[in-house]
Every structure is written in structure tokens, then in C-alpha cells.
Design a protein around this motif. Structure first.
Motif, PDB file in Angstrom:
ATOM      1  N   LEU A  13       0.834  -1.196   0.000  1.00 42.74           N
ATOM      2  CA  LEU A  13       0.000   0.000   0.000  1.00 42.74           C
ATOM      3  C   LEU A  13       0.870   1.246   0.000  1.00 42.74           C
ATOM      4  CD1 LEU A  13      -2.985   1.141   0.523  1.00 42.74           C
ATOM      5  CD2 LEU A  13      -2.268   1.269   2.907  1.00 42.74           C
ATOM      6  N   PHE A  14       0.467   2.242  -0.777  1.00 45.02           N
ATOM      7  CA  PHE A  14       1.118   3.544  -0.685  1.00 45.02           C
ATOM      8  C   PHE A  14       0.052   4.621  -0.637  1.00 45.02           C
ATOM      9  CE2 PHE A  14       2.864   7.506  -2.252  1.00 45.02           C
ATOM     10  CZ  PHE A  14       3.964   7.638  -1.418  1.00 45.02           C
ATOM     11  N   LEU A  15       0.150   5.473   0.375  1.00 48.12           N
ATOM     12  CA  LEU A  15      -0.746   6.609   0.551  1.00 48.12           C
ATOM     13  C   LEU A  15       0.100   7.866   0.742  1.00 48.12           C
ATOM     14  CD1 LEU A  15      -3.117   4.996   3.194  1.00 48.12           C
ATOM     15  CD2 LEU A  15      -3.704   5.432   0.815  1.00 48.12           C
ATOM     16  N   PRO A  16      -0.450   9.044   0.451  1.00 48.57           N
ATOM     17  CA  PRO A  16       0.327  10.276   0.656  1.00 48.57           C
ATOM     18  C   PRO A  16       0.877  10.408   2.073  1.00 48.57           C
ATOM     19  CG  PRO A  16      -1.643  10.749  -0.622  1.00 48.57           C
ATOM     20  CD  PRO A  16      -1.756   9.317  -0.193  1.00 48.57           C
ATOM     21  N   GLN A  17       0.075   9.983   3.071  1.00 53.55           N
ATOM     22  CA  GLN A  17       0.533  10.126   4.456  1.00 53.55           C
ATOM     23  C   GLN A  17       1.683   9.192   4.801  1.00 53.55           C
ATOM     24  OE1 GLN A  17      -2.630   9.425   3.490  1.00 53.55           O
ATOM     25  NE2 GLN A  17      -3.710   8.130   4.975  1.00 53.55           N
ATOM     26  N   MET A  18       1.976   8.244   3.905  1.00 44.80           N
ATOM     27  CA  MET A  18       3.089   7.343   4.165  1.00 44.80           C
ATOM     28  C   MET A  18       4.437   8.017   3.949  1.00 44.80           C
ATOM     29  SD  MET A  18       1.695   3.655   2.825  1.00 44.80           S
ATOM     30  CE  MET A  18       3.051   2.761   3.580  1.00 44.80           C
ATOM     31  N   MET A  19       4.433   9.278   3.516  1.00 45.38           N
ATOM     32  CA  MET A  19       5.675  10.047   3.497  1.00 45.38           C
ATOM     33  C   MET A  19       6.221  10.212   4.910  1.00 45.38           C
ATOM     34  SD  MET A  19       6.690  10.692   0.499  1.00 45.38           S
ATOM     35  CE  MET A  19       7.900  11.974   0.837  1.00 45.38           C
ATOM     36  N   GLY A  20       5.355   9.951   5.905  1.00 48.13           N
ATOM     37  CA  GLY A  20       5.801   9.989   7.291  1.00 48.13           C
ATOM     38  C   GLY A  20       6.890   8.974   7.580  1.00 48.13           C
ATOM     39  N   VAL A  21       6.988   7.944   6.751  1.00 48.86           N
ATOM     40  CA  VAL A  21       8.072   6.965   6.902  1.00 48.86           C
ATOM     41  C   VAL A  21       9.420   7.659   6.749  1.00 48.86           C
ATOM     42  CG1 VAL A  21       9.136   4.924   5.866  1.00 48.86           C
ATOM     43  CG2 VAL A  21       6.661   5.029   6.140  1.00 48.86           C
ATOM     44  N   ILE A  22       9.472   8.668   5.889  1.00 52.45           N
ATOM     45  CA  ILE A  22      10.710   9.417   5.659  1.00 52.45           C
ATOM     46  C   ILE A  22      10.793  10.637   6.569  1.00 52.45           C
ATOM     47  CG2 ILE A  22      12.024  10.742   3.943  1.00 52.45           C
ATOM     48  CD1 ILE A  22      10.739   8.942   1.811  1.00 52.45           C
ATOM     49  N   GLU A  23       9.691  11.357   6.667  1.00 50.37           N
ATOM     50  CA  GLU A  23       9.713  12.638   7.367  1.00 50.37           C
ATOM     51  C   GLU A  23       9.358  12.534   8.841  1.00 50.37           C
ATOM     52  OE1 GLU A  23       6.816  14.700   5.104  1.00 50.37           O
ATOM     53  OE2 GLU A  23       8.120  15.031   3.366  1.00 50.37           O
TER      54      GLU A  23
END
Length: 292
Positions: free
Chosen positions: A129-139
Motif C-alpha cells: 500500500l502507498f498513501l500520501p501520508q506514508m511520506m511519514g516513513v521518511i519525514e
């Protein structure tokens, strides 16, 4: 693996849905608030038994059904893996018995009609799964990255979820004992058993995460190199709270293209080093009343 049929009952805004899914790419098109995200959430729930969108399982049960004393949300999927066909089912149950006004929630998981522990079934049905909020993995915080790794690795390593559960239980017990020793004193050797449990299961997690991040680096670096026309180098490195690498004082002085390799350590080496580290920190952690 291919998902061939999905059935939802009292899940989110669906009171009932039955849908056959063809092979190849499937695009969901519809107006807002019609259930596109809920459909994806249901599929991902079958892979991880947790929601990417809800903080509690009770939020997954259709709000009309949730008014009942006994409410059940149900997800059923038929899928093929290789030449074998399987059915996976999850029942999200809100029981009439309540404690302090909060109704008890539980899950039942069935694989091919047989009730199983979730830890035994996870990995049978896979989803990415990829969602926009998964940028939290980096940020975001380290907790976001650990959660991402845990959800991914539980799907591909059969013992990972069980090891994670045992580690968390041992950590909870060790913290309770540390607090007790801090407040009431006592025999510090009582920590020996929990230290061994944390080192044993923690080593399994660290070992798996090190290799997972190495593989992610290999795949991501190749794509990154193409995007930057080889002008930049992407490095990913997993640095656990207990790091098996020898620690030098001060800041690491490494060129950007230098790899930090922790893959040479065996699980047993990590376990022994972790156990030794816990021993060295014992009295400091008793003074804090918590595992650091």
C-alpha cells in the motif's frame, strides 16, 4: 498471488458488497465518500489485520450495525497463490459486554474455514500500500519507520509477527519490574529472565530489519541513480537502539558513498551483544525505572 473475490459485510460504509476482481490492473473510480478508500482498507486489513486509516477496530464496523449490542463486521476474500486457491476471513466483533462503558472488541481470523491465530495467518495474503501520508516513513518519527518495517516484514517472514509480540510482552514485563525495583528496591537479578527474552526476540527483529533495509537500499538506490543520472548516491541504513557495530566516539566521518554494513552479524551474535548491553545498562535503567 491474485485476489479474485471480495465480500464485505457491515464494514465501514458498506452494509454488503460482493465483487469479483479480474486479473491485471483494476482502477477504482467514483465520487467522494463512496467507499473507494474503504475498499482498499479492507484488502490491506486482510494482509496485516490492522487498519491504515482507523485508530481502533470499532471504527471499522458500519455505524448502523455498531448501534447493536452485538455487532460484527466481516471481510472475506478468495485468492490464488500459485496453483492453490484459498479463502481468508476476518470478523471484527463488538461484544455486548462492556467495561467502563466501552464495549469489548475482538477479531476472529479464518483461513480456508479454520479459525487460526492472526500471527499464524499473516503472510498468507500479501498487499502493498502507498498513501500520501506514508511520506511519514521518511519525514516522521522513528516509530513510523518501525511500524512500516513491522507491517512489511510480518507479511514475508513467518515468525516475525510472533517474535514482535513476544518482544513487546517481554518489554512490558521488564519495564514493570524496573519500576518496581526503582520504587521498592529488591533483587536486580530478577531482570535476568526478561533480559534474555528481550535479547532473544529483539535479535530476531534486528536481524530481519537489517536485511530488509539492505534490500530496500539496493532497489531504491538503483531507481534513484537513474533519476539523478548517477549524480547522487542514496544510502539507507538501519541503526537499532542496540547497534551491533562498534561505536566510535564523536561523529562518524564517512564519505557519502560509504556503505555501513551490519549484515555480517549473525542473529546469535546480535543476541549476545544485546544481552551484554542490557547488563551494562541495568543499574542505570533501574534508576530511571524504564528500559532505555
Amino acid at each position: 498471488m491474485q485476489l479474485t473475490h471480495l465480500s464485505l459485510t457491515n464494514f465501514r460504509n458498506f452494509t454488503r458488497l460482493d465483487i469479483d476482481l479480474p486479473g491485471g490492473t483494476v482502477m477504482l473510480v467514483g465520487n467522494n465518500a463512496q467507499g473507494k478508500t474503504s475498499l482498499l482498507e479492507a484488502i490491506y486489513f486482510l494482509a496485516t489485520f490492522t487498519s491504515f486509516h482507523a485508530s481502533s477496530d470499532r471504527q471499522l464496523i458500519n455505524f448502523i450495525e455498531a448501534r447493536q449490542d452485538l455487532a460484527v463486521g466481516r471481510i472475506v476474500a478468495d485468492f490464488s497463490r500459485g496453483k492453490e486457491n484459498h479463502r481468508i476471513e476476518v470478523r471484527i466483533i463488538q461484544e455486548p459486554n462492556s467495561q467502563n462503558g466501552v464495549k469489548h472488541m475482538r477479531k476472529e481470523v479464518l483461513l480456508d474455514g479454520v479459525k487460526r491465530k492472526a500471527s499464524e495467518v499473516i503472510g498468507q495474503f500479501n498487499a502493498v500500500l502507498f498513501l500520501p501520508q506514508m511520506m511519514g516513513v521518511i519525514e516522521g518519527s522513528p516509530e513510523e519507520r518501525r511500524r512500516y518495517l513491522n507491517l512489511a516484514l510480518a507479511q514475508v517472514i513467518s515468525h516475525y509477527q510472533a517474535a514482535l509480540a513476544e518482544y513487546n510482552k517481554a518489554l512490558l514485563q521488564r519495564n514493570a519490574l524496573l519500576k518496581q525495583l526503582y520504587e521498592r528496591k529488591g533483587d536486580a537479578s530478577q531482570l535476568d529472565y526478561w533480559d534474555d527474552q528481550i535479547a532473544t526476540f529483539g535479535a530476531q527483529l534486528i536481524h530481519a530489519r537489517i536485511r530488509a533495509v539492505q534490500e530496500l537500499e539496493r532497489l531504491a538506490a538503483r531507481t534513484h541513480r537513474e533519476l539523478t543520472h548517477a549524480n547522487e548516491v542514496l544510502r539507507l541504513s538501519y541503526q537499532p537502539a542496540y547497534d551491533p557495530l562498534p561505536q566510535s566516539p564523536g561523529q562518524f566521518k564517512l564519505p557519502l558513498d560509504a556503505a555501513v554494513d551490519r549484515c555480517g552479524f549473525t542473529q546469535e551474535q546480535i543476541r549476545k551483544g544485546f544481552l551484554e548491553s542490557l547488563g551494562k545498562l541495568r543499574y542505570e535503567e533501574i534508576a530511571r525505572g524504564v528500559t532505555t
